[in-house]
Scaffold this motif. Structure first.
Motif, PDB file in Angstrom:
ATOM      1  N   ALA A 142       0.840  -1.203   0.000  1.00 52.18           N
ATOM      2  CA  ALA A 142       0.000   0.000   0.000  1.00 52.18           C
ATOM      3  C   ALA A 142       0.875   1.254   0.000  1.00 52.18           C
ATOM      4  N   PHE A 143       1.942   1.197   0.784  1.00 47.08           N
ATOM      5  CA  PHE A 143       2.878   2.321   0.874  1.00 47.08           C
ATOM      6  C   PHE A 143       3.482   2.619  -0.494  1.00 47.08           C
ATOM      7  N   THR A 144       3.905   1.558  -1.176  1.00 50.41           N
ATOM      8  CA  THR A 144       4.520   1.709  -2.495  1.00 50.41           C
ATOM      9  C   THR A 144       3.508   2.282  -3.487  1.00 50.41           C
ATOM     10  N   MET A 145       2.291   1.761  -3.429  1.00 52.16           N
ATOM     11  CA  MET A 145       1.261   2.259  -4.347  1.00 52.16           C
ATOM     12  C   MET A 145       0.942   3.716  -4.062  1.00 52.16           C
ATOM     13  N   ARG A 146       0.874   4.042  -2.767  1.00 50.97           N
ATOM     14  CA  ARG A 146       0.529   5.410  -2.403  1.00 50.97           C
ATOM     15  C   ARG A 146       1.574   6.398  -2.914  1.00 50.97           C
ATOM     16  N   ARG A 147       2.838   5.983  -2.878  1.00 49.30           N
ATOM     17  CA  ARG A 147       3.906   6.871  -3.364  1.00 49.30           C
ATOM     18  C   ARG A 147       3.773   7.133  -4.859  1.00 49.30           C
ATOM     19  N   HIS A 148       3.206   6.158  -5.581  1.00 49.15           N
ATOM     20  CA  HIS A 148       3.089   6.330  -7.033  1.00 49.15           C
ATOM     21  C   HIS A 148       1.741   6.884  -7.450  1.00 49.15           C
ATOM     22  N   LEU A 149       0.701   6.476  -6.745  1.00 48.68           N
ATOM     23  CA  LEU A 149      -0.644   6.810  -7.198  1.00 48.68           C
ATOM     24  C   LEU A 149      -1.305   7.881  -6.349  1.00 48.68           C
ATOM     25  N   GLY A 150      -0.665   8.289  -5.263  1.00 44.63           N
ATOM     26  CA  GLY A 150      -1.330   9.198  -4.327  1.00 44.63           C
ATOM     27  C   GLY A 150      -2.346   8.425  -3.511  1.00 44.63           C
ATOM     28  N   SER A 151      -3.399   9.092  -3.068  1.00 43.32           N
ATOM     29  CA  SER A 151      -4.418   8.416  -2.256  1.00 43.32           C
ATOM     30  C   SER A 151      -4.956   7.189  -2.987  1.00 43.32           C
ATOM     31  N   LEU A 152      -5.246   6.142  -2.219  1.00 47.26           N
ATOM     32  CA  LEU A 152      -5.731   4.911  -2.843  1.00 47.26           C
ATOM     33  C   LEU A 152      -7.253   4.902  -2.971  1.00 47.26           C
ATOM     34  N   GLU A 153      -7.895   5.932  -2.470  1.00 47.98           N
ATOM     35  CA  GLU A 153      -9.346   6.045  -2.557  1.00 47.98           C
ATOM     36  C   GLU A 153      -9.791   5.907  -4.021  1.00 47.98           C
ATOM     37  N   GLY A 154     -10.625   4.924  -4.286  1.00 44.84           N
ATOM     38  CA  GLY A 154     -11.160   4.739  -5.634  1.00 44.84           C
ATOM     39  C   GLY A 154     -10.180   4.168  -6.651  1.00 44.84           C
ATOM     40  N   ARG A 155      -8.953   3.920  -6.224  1.00 48.09           N
ATOM     41  CA  ARG A 155      -7.978   3.341  -7.159  1.00 48.09           C
ATOM     42  C   ARG A 155      -8.328   1.879  -7.425  1.00 48.09           C
ATOM     43  N   ARG A 156      -8.089   1.443  -8.645  1.00 50.25           N
ATOM     44  CA  ARG A 156      -8.445   0.077  -9.036  1.00 50.25           C
ATOM     45  C   ARG A 156      -7.197  -0.803  -8.968  1.00 50.25           C
ATOM     46  N   ILE A 157      -7.236  -1.740  -8.059  1.00 54.03           N
ATOM     47  CA  ILE A 157      -6.047  -2.566  -7.827  1.00 54.03           C
ATOM     48  C   ILE A 157      -6.391  -4.031  -8.092  1.00 54.03           C
ATOM     49  N   THR A 158      -5.561  -4.656  -8.895  1.00 55.70           N
ATOM     50  CA  THR A 158      -5.820  -6.030  -9.311  1.00 55.70           C
ATOM     51  C   THR A 158      -4.757  -6.955  -8.731  1.00 55.70           C
ATOM     52  N   ILE A 159      -5.211  -8.026  -8.088  1.00 55.02           N
ATOM     53  CA  ILE A 159      -4.297  -9.003  -7.491  1.00 55.02           C
ATOM     54  C   ILE A 159      -4.485 -10.312  -8.246  1.00 55.02           C
ATOM     55  N   VAL A 160      -3.398 -10.837  -8.778  1.00 53.59           N
ATOM     56  CA  VAL A 160      -3.508 -11.974  -9.690  1.00 53.59           C
ATOM     57  C   VAL A 160      -2.718 -13.172  -9.177  1.00 53.59           C
ATOM     58  N   GLY A 161      -3.352 -14.322  -9.091  1.00 57.90           N
ATOM     59  CA  GLY A 161      -2.582 -15.534  -8.819  1.00 57.90           C
ATOM     60  C   GLY A 161      -3.223 -16.462  -7.804  1.00 57.90           C
ATOM     61  N   ASP A 162      -2.380 -17.131  -7.037  1.00 58.18           N
ATOM     62  CA  ASP A 162      -2.819 -18.191  -6.138  1.00 58.18           C
ATOM     63  C   ASP A 162      -3.407 -17.594  -4.857  1.00 58.18           C
ATOM     64  N   VAL A 163      -4.609 -17.048  -4.977  1.00 54.98           N
ATOM     65  CA  VAL A 163      -5.249 -16.394  -3.832  1.00 54.98           C
ATOM     66  C   VAL A 163      -5.546 -17.419  -2.731  1.00 54.98           C
ATOM     67  N   LEU A 164      -5.905 -18.630  -3.133  1.00 56.37           N
ATOM     68  CA  LEU A 164      -6.252 -19.674  -2.160  1.00 56.37           C
ATOM     69  C   LEU A 164      -5.158 -19.879  -1.120  1.00 56.37           C
ATOM     70  N   HIS A 165      -3.919 -19.939  -1.571  1.00 60.55           N
ATOM     71  CA  HIS A 165      -2.815 -20.224  -0.658  1.00 60.55           C
ATOM     72  C   HIS A 165      -2.039 -18.974  -0.242  1.00 60.55           C
ATOM     73  N   SER A 166      -2.526 -17.793  -0.646  1.00 62.29           N
ATOM     74  CA  SER A 166      -1.704 -16.592  -0.459  1.00 62.29           C
ATOM     75  C   SER A 166      -2.081 -15.766   0.756  1.00 62.29           C
ATOM     76  N   ARG A 167      -1.167 -15.653   1.689  1.00 66.65           N
ATOM     77  CA  ARG A 167      -1.374 -14.755   2.832  1.00 66.65           C
ATOM     78  C   ARG A 167      -1.221 -13.307   2.397  1.00 66.65           C
ATOM     79  N   VAL A 168      -0.420 -13.089   1.349  1.00 65.38           N
ATOM     80  CA  VAL A 168      -0.240 -11.726   0.841  1.00 65.38           C
ATOM     81  C   VAL A 168      -1.565 -11.208   0.290  1.00 65.38           C
ATOM     82  N   ALA A 169      -2.258 -12.057  -0.463  1.00 63.50           N
ATOM     83  CA  ALA A 169      -3.533 -11.634  -1.057  1.00 63.50           C
ATOM     84  C   ALA A 169      -4.550 -11.299   0.022  1.00 63.50           C
TER      85      ALA A 169
END
Lengths: 317, 435
Positions: A142-169
């Protein structure tokens, strides 16, 4: 905040405070002396039941830059496999006076248990538990995104991959939605948990339809071995349908960025060209990881009641 | 042998209408008379049971006594003491001991230990396959012919997943009227499973144990049994879908019996949110909808009996992270209270129906003629007196079991067992062990 166990426990104000504090911590990296006395005399234990060199050294660097005493406790490879050892380890750490314990464990809920069992009194930071959560990873993302995109309000963020086993997701979905982002997770149906209707995100099986509407794309590591359990037919097919290569990357809006928590499988979920492209903020994520972990340790450990007056005076970072 | 006169208890005799207040005279191990103004011997000991309910001694078809092999968790003595305190006069001891109860020698040992303990009759359950490994039939006939006279066979803890082997087991036990009690769990669908699969397992990051893994085996086995015409019993049924399958099968004339545990009648999966492994059990705690369905199934007779699946574990096997912890919960001492709470106090069942589900029918399925008999003159004096108005808070440390893994810790539950009699001898008096 006494422990950091789940990104879901953070309110928007909590999360914003951590991110803002991390900004200050990060500015420290540009100074000649990269060290603060904030946690002098406090002991932070890195308790790692699973190998994770990256996460461990990130926490180690963070604690050291705050002048804490750092003890690395790697339980991997020792006779630790049964729970009794978790308890005994916790009792040992308590006896040694650990103020903070950073715990990585293969069993979901293990840090939760450390924090609630009464075995120890220190603050617990979840550094990744089983297939549950990894809140500091989500914070640094989130910190990294905020530095590039500014506020994350309304920003569209896509997470791709093994969501089932992912603690990161899991941690990212919770945190990013708290911060106001519109989160979409994309995966083959086999790699999504059943019953995701309560998750604060939308789901899709089709990466190509989501990419043009993404301000940031986070590619998750997918273990090739999953194909042996029939989660997908082959690494090649996974890569064709869900991997991010330059052709797919071209569908992204101009300002969109690409993230990956690492370690990457180049050529599997992400192509080498994408990983090394100008859109990629993957190396920056690592740098930001130290700042975020400094912020978390600082906020958890510097203000606790048993802190002496001298350390309160040091809260000037 | 002391004679006992139990006065003023509400006696549960048979059908739903047959609860009546009367006196009960016990002598020489039998119920001598039931009625008022009874002729009593001069040295009779009188128990004032006003306000209490007299139930036939409860029969548990699913108990883990852990002996031989895990005497640190439970022994036949401590387990049967806990049983008596819970109102049970007979328990069926599951086969997953160490060594496994897959030979006549082991089942006779367990049977003999039960006789010596004296708190409850112990009926050993024999393993279906050698070492519970699911590959080769154990010597079912030898166990049936042994002094333990085994009639119930189960690989509980493991599913007899091989359809051909399950078919043969069902067929083979027809020779001596045996019953196969199946732990319905499709193994491939439950690899590494930790809790009920659903929304919550996804959030908690715990590998899911989907309902279909239970339901598919139940459906398969009902059909298999329909084909070979034997006796099939379903252990600890836990899902709404399972209730629907069994209900439909019974309606169509398939022979099958089923059990539900007290914990599946009361507790739900959200307890896993604490990551406290005391709530880890197999099959897992399910959803509210499942709890409602198993209650309804028990009330309408789809589910034949309540069985505890009493599963003691030493402290270290529960005082640890979730995935490292053992599956299972204590049940004997809380079963009656939980069933009263979930079924009687909610108006779903009468006391007579409880006697049916917890005494008559489990005895019938286990083919135990000494137990599960209505409280009538001439029947063996196996009975329990309970105070339905009492309320108590469950304290693990007060258990007679060697283990402490009760999921009801701190919960206030109705009902208290005041006395239990096994063949006319008190095993519990004033709520305390009497031997």
């Amino acid at each position: 905040m006494r422990h950091l166990l789940s990104a879901g426990d953070l309110t928007r104000d909590d999360a914003t405070l951590i991110l803002d504090t991390a900004e200050e911590m990060r500015s420290l990296a540009d100074r000649p002396i990269k060290k603060l006395p904030a946690l002098r005399g406090r002991t932070v234990v890195n308790l790692f039941f699973e190998d994770s060199t990256r996460t461990r050294i990130s926490f180690e660097a963070a604690a050291k830059r705050l002048s804490a005493d750092v003890i690395n406790f790697s339980a991997k490879g020792s006779s630790v496999s049964k729970g009794e050892s978790l308890k005994d380890t916790a009792l040992t750490l308590q006896a040694m006076g650990a103020d903070g314990v950073v715990c990585r464990h293969g069993s979901s809920g293990a840090p939760h248990l450390l924090a609630t069992s009464g075995w120890m009194t220190g603050s617990v930071v979840n550094a990744g538990d089983g297939t549950h959560e990894h809140p500091t990873q989500a914070l640094l993302d989130a910190f990294t995104m905020r530095r590039h995109l500014g506020s994350l309000e309304g920003r569209r963020i896509t997470i791709v991959g093994d969501v089932l086993h992912s603690r990161v997701a899991r941690s990212n979905v919770l945190l990013l939605s708290t911060l106001g982002a519109d989160v979409t997770v994309v995966a083959p149906p086999t790699l999504l948990p059943v019953g995701m209707s309560s998750w604060p995100c939308t789901t899709s099986y089709d990466l190509d339809s989501v990419l043009p509407k993404s301000d940031a794309v986070m590619m998750l590591r997918v273990q090739r071995e999953r194909m042996n359990d029939a989660f997908f037919p082959s690494a090649r097919e996974y890569s064709r349908r869900y991997g991010l290569d330059v052709h797919r990357m071209a569908q992204l809006p101009d300002e969109a960025i690409v993230l990956h928590p690492g370690p990457m499988n180049r050529g599997m979920e992400i192509s080498a060209q994408v990983a090394d492209s100008t859109r990629s903020v993957i190396v920056e994520q690592v740098t930001n990881g130290v700042a975020i972990r400094m912020a978390v340790l600082y906020l958890l450990l510097s203000g606790s009641p048993e802190t002496s007056t001298t350390s309160t005076e040091e809260q000037t970072a | 042998m002391t004679a006992y006169l139990i006065t003023g208890a509400k006696i549960v005799v048979g059908g739903p209408e047959s609860e009546r207040v009367a006196d009960l005279l016990i002598d020489n191990g039998e119920i001598v008379a039931v009625g008022t103004n009874l002729d009593t011997p001069t040295d009779v000991e009188t128990i004032d049971a006003k306000g209490l309910i007299a139930l036939p001694g409860l029969v548990d078809l699913h108990t883990h006594l852990r002996e031989p092999g895990r005497e640190d968790a439970e022994t036949v003595l401590t387990g049967t003491k806990a049983a008596a305190l819970g109102g049970f006069t007979a328990v069926h001891a599951m086969a997953n001991t160490d060594p496994v109860a897959d030979t006549a020698g082991v089942v006779e040992q367990v049977w003999r230990l039960g006789r010596e303990a004296g708190y409850a009759d112990v009926y050993p359950i024999g393993a279906v396959t050698v070492g519970l490994k699911g590959t080769q039939l154990a010597e079912l006939g030898a166990m049936a012919d042994s002094a333990a006279r085994v009639r119930v066979f189960s690989d509980d803890g493991m599913c007899v997943w091989d359809a051909a082997l399950m078919r043969r087991a069902l067929e083979y036990v027809k020779a001596f009227g045996g019953v196969i009690a199946q732990h319905a769990q499709e193994p491939r669908l439950t690899q590494g499973a930790q809790m009920n699969e659903g929304e919550l397992s996804g959030v908690l990051g715990l590998t899911g144990w989907p309902s279909v893994a239970e339901e598919s085996i139940i459906a398969r086995d009902i059909l298999l049994n329909g084909h070979v015409g034997s006796k099939l019993h379903i252990c600890h049924l836990s899902t709404k879908g399972s209730v629907e399958i069994v209900r439909a099968a019974k309606k169509r004339g398939f022979e099958v019996t089923a059990e539900v545990t007290p914990h599946h009648l009361l507790l739900t999966e959200d307890l896993a949110t604490s990551y406290n492994p005391v709530f880890k059990v197999n099959p897992p705690l399910r959803t509210k909808a499942d709890v409602e369905a198993v209650r309804e199934g028990l009330a309408d007779g789809t589910i034949d009996i309540v069985a505890t699946d009493h599963a003691p574990h030493p402290v270290e096997d529960k005082d640890c992270e979730w995935s490292a912890a053992a599956f299972g919960m204590l049940g004997l001492e809380t079963a009656l209270s939980v069933v009263q709470h979930a079924m009687i106090d909610t108006g779903l069942m009468t006391w007579a129906e409880l006697a049916d589900r917890m005494s008559y029918r489990p005895a019938a399925i286990g083919q135990v003629s000494e137990h599960g008999r209505p409280l009538e003159a001439g029947a063996p004096a196996n009975l329990t007196l309970i105070d339905p108005a009492a309320r108590r808070t469950v304290v693990p440390g007060e258990s007679a079991s060697l283990s402490r893994n009760t999921p009801f810790d701190g919960m206030e539950l109705p009902g208290r067992v005041v006395a239990t009699f096994l063949r006319g001898e008190p095993t519990v008096l004033d709520g305390k062990p009497a031997r």
